[in-house]
Design a protein around this motif. Structure first.
Motif, PDB file in Angstrom:
ATOM      1  N   ILE A   1       0.858  -1.181   0.000  1.00 51.74           N
ATOM      2  CA  ILE A   1       0.000   0.000   0.000  1.00 51.74           C
ATOM      3  C   ILE A   1       0.897   1.234   0.000  1.00 51.74           C
ATOM      4  N   PRO A   2       0.709   2.153  -0.938  1.00 50.65           N
ATOM      5  CA  PRO A   2       1.606   3.317  -1.022  1.00 50.65           C
ATOM      6  C   PRO A   2       1.401   4.281   0.138  1.00 50.65           C
ATOM      7  N   GLU A   3       2.336   5.183   0.293  1.00 47.05           N
ATOM      8  CA  GLU A   3       2.237   6.209   1.334  1.00 47.05           C
ATOM      9  C   GLU A   3       1.321   7.346   0.921  1.00 47.05           C
ATOM     10  N   THR A   4       1.303   7.637  -0.391  1.00 42.34           N
ATOM     11  CA  THR A   4       0.472   8.735  -0.881  1.00 42.34           C
ATOM     12  C   THR A   4      -0.452   8.251  -1.990  1.00 42.34           C
ATOM     13  N   MET A   5      -1.466   9.046  -2.254  1.00 42.73           N
ATOM     14  CA  MET A   5      -2.469   8.675  -3.258  1.00 42.73           C
ATOM     15  C   MET A   5      -2.953   9.926  -3.985  1.00 42.73           C
ATOM     16  N   THR A   6      -3.661   9.694  -5.078  1.00 40.80           N
ATOM     17  CA  THR A   6      -4.315  10.775  -5.800  1.00 40.80           C
ATOM     18  C   THR A   6      -5.782  10.851  -5.382  1.00 40.80           C
ATOM     19  N   GLY A   7      -6.237  12.057  -5.185  1.00 38.80           N
ATOM     20  CA  GLY A   7      -7.637  12.262  -4.839  1.00 38.80           C
ATOM     21  C   GLY A   7      -8.070  13.659  -5.235  1.00 38.80           C
ATOM     22  N   VAL A   8      -9.366  13.912  -5.137  1.00 45.83           N
ATOM     23  CA  VAL A   8      -9.921  15.238  -5.417  1.00 45.83           C
ATOM     24  C   VAL A   8     -10.354  15.848  -4.098  1.00 45.83           C
ATOM     25  N   GLN A   9      -9.784  17.005  -3.779  1.00 41.04           N
ATOM     26  CA  GLN A   9     -10.119  17.688  -2.539  1.00 41.04           C
ATOM     27  C   GLN A   9     -10.967  18.924  -2.816  1.00 41.04           C
ATOM     28  N   LEU A  10     -12.043  19.068  -2.053  1.00 38.01           N
ATOM     29  CA  LEU A  10     -12.829  20.291  -2.079  1.00 38.01           C
ATOM     30  C   LEU A  10     -12.140  21.278  -1.143  1.00 38.01           C
ATOM     31  N   ILE A  11     -11.693  22.417  -1.682  1.00 43.53           N
ATOM     32  CA  ILE A  11     -10.882  23.345  -0.888  1.00 43.53           C
ATOM     33  C   ILE A  11     -11.671  24.560  -0.402  1.00 43.53           C
TER      34      ILE A  11
ATOM     35  N   MET B   1     -13.177  24.882  -7.133  1.00 43.23           N
ATOM     36  CA  MET B   1     -12.890  24.486  -5.754  1.00 43.23           C
ATOM     37  C   MET B   1     -12.517  23.003  -5.635  1.00 43.23           C
ATOM     38  N   LEU B   2     -12.620  22.256  -6.742  1.00 44.71           N
ATOM     39  CA  LEU B   2     -12.235  20.845  -6.756  1.00 44.71           C
ATOM     40  C   LEU B   2     -10.789  20.739  -7.235  1.00 44.71           C
ATOM     41  N   GLN B   3      -9.914  20.299  -6.377  1.00 49.22           N
ATOM     42  CA  GLN B   3      -8.483  20.292  -6.665  1.00 49.22           C
ATOM     43  C   GLN B   3      -7.954  18.855  -6.667  1.00 49.22           C
ATOM     44  N   VAL B   4      -7.376  18.443  -7.798  1.00 56.23           N
ATOM     45  CA  VAL B   4      -6.748  17.123  -7.883  1.00 56.23           C
ATOM     46  C   VAL B   4      -5.381  17.195  -7.209  1.00 56.23           C
ATOM     47  N   ASN B   5      -5.153  16.311  -6.260  1.00 58.53           N
ATOM     48  CA  ASN B   5      -3.911  16.297  -5.481  1.00 58.53           C
ATOM     49  C   ASN B   5      -3.352  14.880  -5.494  1.00 58.53           C
ATOM     50  N   ASN B   6      -2.120  14.710  -5.977  1.00 55.96           N
ATOM     51  CA  ASN B   6      -1.515  13.367  -6.034  1.00 55.96           C
ATOM     52  C   ASN B   6      -0.549  13.113  -4.887  1.00 55.96           C
ATOM     53  N   GLN B   7      -0.619  13.946  -3.859  1.00 50.31           N
ATOM     54  CA  GLN B   7       0.258  13.783  -2.701  1.00 50.31           C
ATOM     55  C   GLN B   7      -0.523  13.699  -1.393  1.00 50.31           C
ATOM     56  N   ILE B   8      -1.716  13.169  -1.455  1.00 50.53           N
ATOM     57  CA  ILE B   8      -2.526  12.985  -0.247  1.00 50.53           C
ATOM     58  C   ILE B   8      -2.044  11.737   0.483  1.00 50.53           C
ATOM     59  N   LYS B   9      -1.896  11.818   1.778  1.00 53.99           N
ATOM     60  CA  LYS B   9      -1.479  10.649   2.545  1.00 53.99           C
ATOM     61  C   LYS B   9      -2.569   9.584   2.525  1.00 53.99           C
TER      62      LYS B   9
ATOM     63  N   THR C   1     -21.461  24.004  -3.183  1.00 49.60           N
ATOM     64  CA  THR C   1     -22.058  25.325  -3.379  1.00 49.60           C
ATOM     65  C   THR C   1     -22.650  25.916  -2.102  1.00 49.60           C
ATOM     66  N   ALA C   2     -22.541  25.186  -0.990  1.00 48.24           N
ATOM     67  CA  ALA C   2     -23.092  25.630   0.308  1.00 48.24           C
ATOM     68  C   ALA C   2     -24.611  25.735   0.280  1.00 48.24           C
ATOM     69  N   TRP C   3     -25.249  24.894  -0.515  1.00 47.64           N
ATOM     70  CA  TRP C   3     -26.708  24.899  -0.617  1.00 47.64           C
ATOM     71  C   TRP C   3     -27.374  24.547   0.711  1.00 47.64           C
ATOM     72  N   TYR C   4     -26.688  23.740   1.536  1.00 44.68           N
ATOM     73  CA  TYR C   4     -27.275  23.330   2.815  1.00 44.68           C
ATOM     74  C   TYR C   4     -27.307  24.460   3.835  1.00 44.68           C
TER      75      TYR C   4
ATOM     76  N   VAL D   1     -15.523  21.387   7.112  1.00 46.50           N
ATOM     77  CA  VAL D   1     -14.071  21.379   7.284  1.00 46.50           C
ATOM     78  C   VAL D   1     -13.397  21.153   5.939  1.00 46.50           C
ATOM     79  N   PHE D   2     -12.493  22.051   5.576  1.00 53.22           N
ATOM     80  CA  PHE D   2     -11.720  21.928   4.336  1.00 53.22           C
ATOM     81  C   PHE D   2     -10.260  21.635   4.664  1.00 53.22           C
TER      82      PHE D   2
END
Length: 358
Positions: free
Chosen positions: A13-23, A30-38, A65-68, A86-87
């Motif tokens: 299992i790798p130490e880091t992964m790729t994911g999409v973070q809502l910032i 506001m959707l940011q692709v990050n390939n260094q997520i733990k 969009t903060a609709w809630y 929480v972002f």
């Protein structure tokens, strides 16, 4: 069916992964692709899942969009649960994946199981939650290569369906099943479904028919044939005058995903003793109710968010039985999430849009 070969499961299992973070709250930027997520580590009672496919749904976009939020986008009630958001946050509530590691007090025999994640969570990090969380809102979800969740919320699925097909089920179908469960839909009922071509609506059609009840679906005319093919007994256009078309006091149950200006008609067509279940308001959240209609007709209203305890297990059993089928409108790579959400919001599709992660 195992969707990954044993050799793949045995890889480190790798130490880091790729994911999409809502910032932050806002548009697709506001959707940011990050390939260094733990890569998360499973805590006591948790499992680590390699995500194979993840569906797109309204909750992802509503949260972004903060609709809630009932006041403003920066308020303290912009999360699904009504608390501060929480972002950064990895969203994604619809997940099919395979367990690759387990935490303490979870059997190693679970490694290798293909699972669906129950999106309504009652446990996190080995502790019971005071109030339920929504997967991908109060905690990180499935828009990444790996995710963790309590073992009890990772439900084994034995099916010949593909990972993409299975990822179309968790959120939409459990929401629909929960609405039908709360409203006690049975074979003798006539059920009116608004927003019937969306993920939850199309799921509700199938689940109502699996109970042997009659379905009247509301959608745009271009989608009539598809909904009839799914099992709808009658399809009405969105602008139909429901009282004129169906008659007052003509249906037992309303499954509402739209609300909006047509809402008073939904109450008028309910029979005395009818049941109204709601889990969406894409047509407008503020509606007008004549309270006299509510009490004089002895109506029951059900706001449906938290899943009843039996709902997800019942859904998995229904999937495995083949009584319902997946409806996948389109697929996109995880990195193309902004495009996928744009297509989702255009509402030209029937069924689910799914992101492929591997």
């Amino acid at each position: 069916m195992q969707s990954l070969e044993a050799s793949s499961l045995n890889q480190a299992i790798p130490e880091t992964m790729t994911g999409v973070q809502l910032i932050g709250h806002g548009g697709p930027e506001m959707l940011q692709v990050n390939n260094q997520i733990k890569v998360p580590k499973p805590a006591d009672g948790e499992v680590l899942i390699r995500v194979l496919a993840a569906g797109v749904n309204n909750t992802d976009i509503n949260t972004r969009t903060a609709w809630y939020a009932k006041s403003d986008a920066e308020s303290d009630d912009a999360s699904w649960s009504g608390n501060a958001f929480v972002f950064p946050r990895i969203q994604g509530a619809d997940v099919c994946g395979v367990i690759v590691a387990v935490g303490a007090n979870v059997s190693q025999n679970r490694v290798g199981e293909r699972v669906l994640i129950e999106p309504c969570l009652s446990e996190s990090k080995g502790k019971e939650l005071a109030s339920p969380w929504y997967y991908g809102s109060e905690c990180d979800g499935g828009f990444a290569e790996f995710t963790v969740v309590a073992s009890r919320h990772a439900c084994t699925i034995n099916s010949s369906l593909t990972d993409v097909e299975l990822a179309s089920f968790p959120c939409s179908y459990s929401t629909a099943e929960n609405m039908l469960t709360r409203a006690k839909v049975c074979s003798t009922d006539t059920v009116l479904i608004t927003g019937a071509s969306g993920g939850v609506g199309s799921a509700a059609i199938q689940l109502v028919k699996a109970r042997g009840a009659k379905v009247i679906a509301i959608t745009s005319p271009s989608k009539n044939a598809l909904l009839l093919e799914l099992g709808a007994d009658q399809v009405l256009p969105r602008d139909a005058d429901l009282v004129e078309t169906l008659g007052a006091n003509s249906v037992n149950v309303v499954i509402d995903l739209v609300a909006g200006k047509q809402w008073p008609q939904l109450i008028d067509v309910l029979k005395p003793g009818g049941r109204y279940a709601v889990s969406g308001a894409i047509g407008g959240a503020i509606v007008e109710l004549d309270v006299r209609t509510l009490y004089l007709k002895d109506l029951s209203f059900f706001g449906c968010t938290v899943l009843e305890p039996e709902v997800f297990a019942n859904l998995v059993a229904t999937i495995e039985s083949g009584k319902i089928k997946p409806i996948v409108a389109d697929t996109f790579a995880l990195a193309d999430i902004a495009t996928a959400q744009q297509v989702f919001q255009e509402k030209h599709h029937v069924g689910k849009i799914v992101l492929t992660v591997v």
